[in-house]
Design an enzyme around this catalytic site. Structure first.
Site, mmCIF file in Angstrom:
data_model
loop_
_atom_site.group_PDB
_atom_site.id
_atom_site.type_symbol
_atom_site.label_atom_id
_atom_site.label_comp_id
_atom_site.label_asym_id
_atom_site.label_seq_id
_atom_site.Cartn_x
_atom_site.Cartn_y
_atom_site.Cartn_z
ATOM 1 N N LYS A 295 0.850 -1.187 0.000
ATOM 2 C CA LYS A 295 0.000 0.000 0.000
ATOM 3 C C LYS A 295 0.891 1.243 0.000
ATOM 4 O O LYS A 295 1.855 1.310 0.760
ATOM 5 C CB LYS A 295 -0.893 -0.030 1.248
ATOM 6 C CG LYS A 295 -2.303 0.375 0.960
ATOM 7 C CD LYS A 295 -3.272 -0.024 2.025
ATOM 8 C CE LYS A 295 -4.461 0.912 1.957
ATOM 9 N NZ LYS A 295 -5.585 0.466 2.734
ATOM 10 N N GLU A 383 -20.415 -5.426 8.407
ATOM 11 C CA GLU A 383 -21.400 -4.664 9.180
ATOM 12 C C GLU A 383 -22.535 -5.548 9.673
ATOM 13 O O GLU A 383 -23.037 -5.364 10.782
ATOM 14 C CB GLU A 383 -21.963 -3.511 8.332
ATOM 15 C CG GLU A 383 -20.982 -2.359 8.097
ATOM 16 C CD GLU A 383 -19.954 -2.623 7.006
ATOM 17 O OE1 GLU A 383 -20.056 -3.674 6.336
ATOM 18 O OE2 GLU A 383 -19.051 -1.785 6.814
ATOM 19 N N ARG A 411 -26.168 -1.765 5.074
ATOM 20 C CA ARG A 411 -25.966 -3.186 4.831
ATOM 21 C C ARG A 411 -26.550 -4.050 5.944
ATOM 22 O O ARG A 411 -26.838 -5.213 5.750
ATOM 23 C CB ARG A 411 -24.463 -3.434 4.733
ATOM 24 C CG ARG A 411 -24.179 -4.709 4.076
ATOM 25 C CD ARG A 411 -22.789 -4.754 3.554
ATOM 26 N NE ARG A 411 -22.714 -4.306 2.189
ATOM 27 C CZ ARG A 411 -21.645 -4.501 1.427
ATOM 28 N NH1 ARG A 411 -20.609 -5.121 1.908
ATOM 29 N NH2 ARG A 411 -21.628 -4.088 0.193
#
Ligand SMILES: Cc1ncc(C[n+]2csc(CCOP(=O)(O)OP(=O)(O)O)c2C)c(N)n1
Length: 629
Positions: A295, A383, A411
């Site tokens: 990253k 979630e 969600r």
């Protein structure tokens, strides 16, 4: 050459200047592709340093994206990026380099894939773990409608996004349907924060054992290339391979789900990536190519601080430090106040535990994690699980608080309904980034929560007008022994002091901040302050105004609303007006109410103030709407 050194070179003869679409990169040599990767990184860093954005993930995916467009026939072949926050190189290579300076700005290009923006973006995305299911749907439609087309479908998924259950639903179904799709799993050991969960341990194990893997794939290829089909040796080799499955075979999980597993490969090695991808694309059926990337690759500050550069505000390129924004940086956000208050409450009540779905920093729970490492649960980008898990914790006597962005709570709608509200369990939802979020745009605006939570029985819903009230609401929710949601915006807090205002939060009680006789404004949460501003403007024009701080969406303070003497009642909210808070007031009073709020639309990106102004949710805007009405 480092990116900083490259910046000092004059910008003539950039390869990037001649890339108008992916066909242009297919003419380049591997060496040129490597140069191109550097130029793309430079462009990204320069633009994001001014606009802010998702830099670290996009820097990490540059070689992957070049390889995909190099080996595939895009846009005929389809690439679906999970979340879509890693796609800046894709935007730059697919005709949007000229507009790249407008990234995330109002009227400019989106920070996420957008089907409206480009034919290269199959879907508008922003929420995680959807790519495999979307890709499988495309592949099935292709095979049913026009099998002769044989276009290729590739889903690009990060290791963080793989922690979402939806990704596994997609993998499971793909293995079963045995469709031709390629999943590229991009591992970098990070979600936004470091990855969590057993799966991430498994992936790390694979990465650390490349020798096994090379052995596994080379054995299979070796035997296949040298012996005729059906030969005893081939059967023996496959038996041997089966036997090996009792040991740790990299990618076995995916193989058992019906995928051919390839990798792990160095995701920054263009020669290796292009060579491998070309070969893998020839193989039919579900395939998974596992690559390893860094990253922030290529920009040292993002490499060193990938969490900070996941989503960064504007910064100084040389130092990586955020550009100072006088006044803005010193003010406290709702998020910071929430994090601080929760630590304080947890000190006196050991039953308080906090849950995040992979967003400890964004939700302000990182400090809670440092103070109470055993009482913070980062469950990954999950979630739905977070909410059910919280219900379990509450059932056994704990006081769980789920801190989550409004848009991502969508969600978990069913889990809030079934696992929490139906059981009347005292789970608290701290709903951050409610209302307009700004530059992240359509997929991230938190404008639907009032409408979608208002219809859930047993759920108390509040919105504070300022930081002090957020603290009081948290205290109230902790003592209330019922499911409760508190929504607050992505904003700095301003304290609102009015004579006679009550500091105490009582269930379903609003407060009157000022009284007038002509009209009444009933405002919710962060709309209270601009409504007070609107009242001032109107009073200068001789209109006398009552302003009510509603505090609760549910239960509504119907008694107080019924006592309002004004001729006209206006409600103000920073959510969709249809089905929202104003609708609740209208239903309760059975009268015509003027509802000021957001239109029932997906609201595009732009600075929060610009969007609030556009939709009339500033003091001037509210005053104007009232006069017009
Ligand atoms: C449903 C949902 N929850 C949370 C997020 C916020 N989010 C955006 S990117 C991200 C991390 C993704 O990690 P990974 O897939 O590994 O990609 P990386 O950034 O590491 O390249 C998270 C948690 C989201 N986009 N969608």
């Amino acid at each position: 050459m480092t990116l900083q050194q490259r910046r000092k070179k004059p910008k003539n003869n950039m390869l990037l200047d001649n890339i108008n679409n992916p066909a242009d990169i297919r003419k380049l040599s591997i060496e040129q592709l490597t140069t191109l990767a550097g130029e793309i990184r430079q462009r990204m860093v320069e633009v994001v340093s001014k606009t802010g954005g998702h830099l670290a993930s996009s820097l990490g995916a540059v070689e992957l994206i070049i390889t995909l467009h190099y080996c595939l026939d895009t846009p005929r072949d389809k690439i679906i990026f999970d979340v879509g926050h890693q796609t800046y190189a894709h935007k730059i290579l697919t005709g949007r380099n000229k507009d790249f300076d407008t990234l995330r700005q109002y009227g400019g290009i989106s920070g996420f894939p957008s089907h409206i923006e480009s034919e290269y973006d199959c879907f508008t995305t922003g929420h995680s773990s959807t790519a495999i299911s979307l890709a499988l749907g495309l592949a099935c439609a292709r095979d049913l409608k026009s099998p002769e087309e044989r276009f290729k479908v590739v889903a690009v998924v990060g290791d963080g996004s793989l922690s979402g259950g939806l990704a596994f639903e997609g993998l499971n179904n793909t293995g079963h349907l045995n469709k031709d799709i390629l999943v590229i799993l991009n591992t970098n050991e990070l979600s936004i924060a470091p990855n969590v969960g057993a799966l991430s341990v498994y992936l790390n194990k694979i990465i650390s054992l490349p020798v096994y893997n090379r052995f596994h794939t080379s054995l299979e290829n070796f035997v296949k290339s040298r012996v005729p089909k059906g030969s005893r040796l081939l059967k023996l080799a496959s038996k041997f391979e089966e036997g090996l499955k009792g040991l740790f075979i990299p990618g076995m999980l995916f193989e058992e789900l019906g995928f051919r597993y390839f990798g792990p490969l160095d995701g920054h090695n263009l020669a290796l990536l292009t060579h491998t991808l070309k070969n893998i694309l020839q193989i039919p059926g579900p395939r998974l190519l596992h690559i390893v990337t860094k990253k922030g690759q290529g920009y040292e500050h993002a490499e060193n601080e990938p969490v900070r550069f996941h989503g960064t505000p504007p910064f100084e390129i040389e130092t990586g430090a955020p550009k100072s924004r006088p006044g803005v940086d010193t003010a406290l956000t709702y998020t910071a106040i929430f994090g601080k208050k929760l630590i304080e409450l947890a000190q006196n009540d050991k039953r308080i535990v906090a849950i995040t779905a992979a967003m400890p920093e964004g939700t302000g729970l990182d400090k809670f994690a440092a103070a109470y490492p055993d009482r913070l649960f980062d469950v990954g980008i999950a979630e739905e699980h977070a909410v059910c898990f919280a219900a379990g914790l509450a059932k056994d006597g704990l006081k769980p608080i789920v801190a989550v962005y409004s848009t991502f709570l969508q969600r978990a709608y069913d889990e809030i309904m079934e696992c929490v509200a139906l059981q009347k369990l005292p789970v608290i939802f701290a709903i951050d980034r409610a209302g307009i979020v700004g530059e992240d745009g359509v997929t991230h605006q938190g404008v639907f929560d009032i409408a979608y939570l208002r219809s859930i029985p047993n759920l108390v819903m509040m919105a504070p007008k300022d930081g002090v009230e957020l603290e009081k609401m948290l205290e109230f929710a902790m003592s209330a022994d019922m499911p409760a949601a508190i929504r607050y915006p992505k904003e700095k807090v301003q304290s609102i002091e009015y004579p006679g205002q009550s500091k105490k939060i009582e269930l379903g009680k609003a407060e009157v901040l000022k009284t007038g006789k002509d009209i009444a404004i009933v405002a919710l949460g962060c709309m209270v302050l601009p409504s007070l501003g609107a009242a001032e403007i109107l009073e200068k024009e001789g209109i006398s105004v009552t302003v009510v701080n509603a505090r609760f969406v549910r239960p509504l303070d119907i008694d107080l609303l019924r006592t309002l003497k004004a001729k006209f009642i206006f409600t103000v909210e920073d959510g969709v007006a249809e089905g929202g808070f104003g609708s609740a007031v209208q239903e309760a009073l059975g009268e015509h109410i003027h509802r000021l709020g957001l239109p029932l639309q997906f609201i595009a990106h732009g600075k929060r103030d610009i969007l609030l102004e556009k939709y009339g949710l500033t003091s001037q805007g509210i005053a104007k709407s009232i006069k017009d009405a």
